[in-house]
Design an enzyme around this catalytic site. Structure first.
Site, short mmCIF file in Angstrom:
data_model
loop_
_atom_site.label_atom_id
_atom_site.label_comp_id
_atom_site.label_asym_id
_atom_site.label_seq_id
_atom_site.Cartn_x
_atom_site.Cartn_y
_atom_site.Cartn_z
CG ASP A 1 6.96 -3.89 9.98
OD1 ASP A 1 7.10 -2.76 9.96
OD2 ASP A 1 6.09 -4.66 10.47
CB VAL B 1 -1.02 -0.01 1.32
CG1 VAL B 1 -1.67 1.27 1.46
CG2 VAL B 1 -1.88 -1.04 1.25
CB ALA C 1 4.79 2.60 1.15
CE LYS C 2 4.76 -1.55 8.24
NZ LYS C 2 5.41 -0.66 9.22
N GLY C 3 3.69 -2.95 3.42
CA GLY C 3 3.30 -4.22 2.73
C GLY C 3 3.40 -5.53 3.64
#
Ligand code: GLU
Length: 445
Positions: free
Chosen positions: A151, A65, A110-112
């Site tokens: 992460d 995202v 952002a992150k995923g």
């Protein structure tokens, strides 16, 4: 009898509640812009098959995202977790936007992640999942487009696989800046692995020195409880221990350990290495994760999962300051209760920003084909972390002055009669910066 308010654990709803509270501190914000800032810019969902070691085929789902790109390419971690949801990824991408804006780092948020349980996957399976996920993301990631990082349950090794896959697909270019948190040998930065934990320490040290709590002005002598003993929790424990704090309790996913006289984090790490958990460490009392949260202490540092402190247990917290090393460990309802009780909360977007800060240093080094010394990286990190807590603290005090002048009353740190918390102040600075930059760039076309 007053009806009890139901608590929500929906990550999007919770992040919207925090956002609404923060924007009430900002004087002028265009309504349409607020709506835009609430939503992610782009959500990518991929499904892909993997051949498992036993020859069977399993299907996996992954997300990436981008919430906002006003300040630059997307930036944020990739998480592997069996309970991962798209809503969680979206709210964490937003948090990255605010974190980068607050730190003045030229990235968007952002992150995923991939829905998978690393505890039951082999190294080979993890490598295939990572490579296939990276290739599915295609040109949605890139050194100037969106830059992943480690992460929860991803590591330097995961980043090396992402880099390698991207590099194979884009030969002939300097692709090192496509991902941060890489091993040192592959263009990683000294100090990246310890950056989040060290950042937690720097922020807390600087905050205490402001003497808001007269009896607690230094880390030395402070009694500290840390929930979580993974990378962030363990490095945080070591940093506090070395500066003379007494770590009375720590925990991991299997439970917690307590020792009145203090624990030695190096010994705990050695024990965990052999037994896979801190539970069972000699000369300690075993406790549940919930019990350690309620221990009497000066500093409580949640460094594990989200939503650990909520409406049900916030009234039982016995700390002077909560330092959010994890992302979103406190729910909005708990925030209200803690604030009423006079417990200070140092928010995640300030406290754990050391990780993305050194990620940024890594990206800069990669772009310039340089490698900085550890001392250099740590000195830069300390400067950034001190600066960000100073900024938030000064703004927080600014509200005191504004209120005093306008109302001529001694109503400290209040907004509409409510106590103002550091999270709302920090968020309001970030939102204001992103909103201002959006308008300065001009809305296209
Ligand atoms: N995953 C970390 C975070 O949530 C680091 C992100 C990064 O280094 O880009 O802040």
């Amino acid at each position: 009898m007053a009806e009890k308010k139901m608590e929500t654990f929906d990550p999007i709803e919770m992040s919207e509640q925090q956002f609404e509270k923060a924007i009430s501190c900002i004087k002028k914000l265009k309504k349409g812009l607020i709506e835009f800032l609430k939503k992610p810019k782009r959500v990518t969902i991929v499904n892909f098959p993997i051949e498992m070691d036993d020859g069977s085929v399993q299907s996996f789902k992954g997300y990436r995202v981008i919430h906002n790109r006003v300040f630059g390419p997307g930036k944020g971690g990739i998480r592997y977790h069996p309970d991962l949801t798209m809503e969680e990824v979206i709210s964490m991408a937003k948090l990255m936007t605010w974190k980068c804006a607050l730190l003045n780092i030229p990235f968007g948020g952002a992150k995923g992640g991939v829905i998978c349980d690393t505890k039951v996957l082999t190294d080979g399976e993890l490598r295939r999942i990572t490579r296939r996920f990276t290739s599915e993301l295609g040109d949605n990631i890139g050194p100037n487009i969106d830059i992943p990082a480690p992460d929860m349950y991803t590591s330097e090794q995961t980043m090396a696989w992402i880099f390698d896959t991207y590099d194979m697909l884009h030969p002939g270019k300097n692709n090192r800046p496509v991902v941060t948190g890489k091993p040192i040998e592959m263009g990683g930065s000294y100090g990246r692995n310890e950056a989040t934990g060290n950042g937690v320490f720097f922020v807390t040290e600087r905050f205490l020195a402001k003497a808001l709590i007269p009896e607690l002005q230094t880390v030395s002598g402070a009694r500290v409880v840390i929930q979580g003993f993974g990378n962030v929790g363990a490095v945080t424990a070591q940093a506090f221990f070395r500066k003379g704090a007494t770590i009375t309790a720590v925990s991991d996913s299997q439970g917690g350990v307590y020792c009145e006289d203090g624990l030695n984090p190096d010994e705990l790490l050695a024990f965990k290495e052999v037994h896979g958990t801190v539970v069972g460490m000699p000369n300690t009392m075993t406790m549940s994760n919930e019990e350690i949260l309620q221990l009497e202490c000066d500093l409580l540092i949640p460094a594990a999962l989200s939503n650990q402190i909520h409406g049900e247990n916030a009234s039982k917290i016995n700390a002077k300051v909560i330092v959010e090393a994890a992302n979103s460990p406190i729910t909005p309802m708990a925030d209200e209760i803690l604030s009423e009780r006079g417990i200070y909360v140092l928010p995640d977007i300030v406290v754990n920003a050391g990780g993305v800060t050194v990620s940024y240093f890594e990206w800069v080094q990669n772009q310039m084909n340089q490698q900085w010394d550890l001392e250099d990286v740590n000195a830069r990190l300390q400067k950034k972390m001190y600066k960000v807590i100073d900024l938030v603290f000064d703004h927080w005090q600014g509200f005191v002055i504004c209120e005093d002048i306008s109302s001529n009353e001694k109503k400290l740190n209040t907004l509409n009669g409510k106590k103002l918390d550091f999270r709302s102040v920090a968020l309001s600075i970030s939102v204001e910066r992103v909103a201002k930059a959006t308008l300065l760039r001009g809305i296209w076309p």
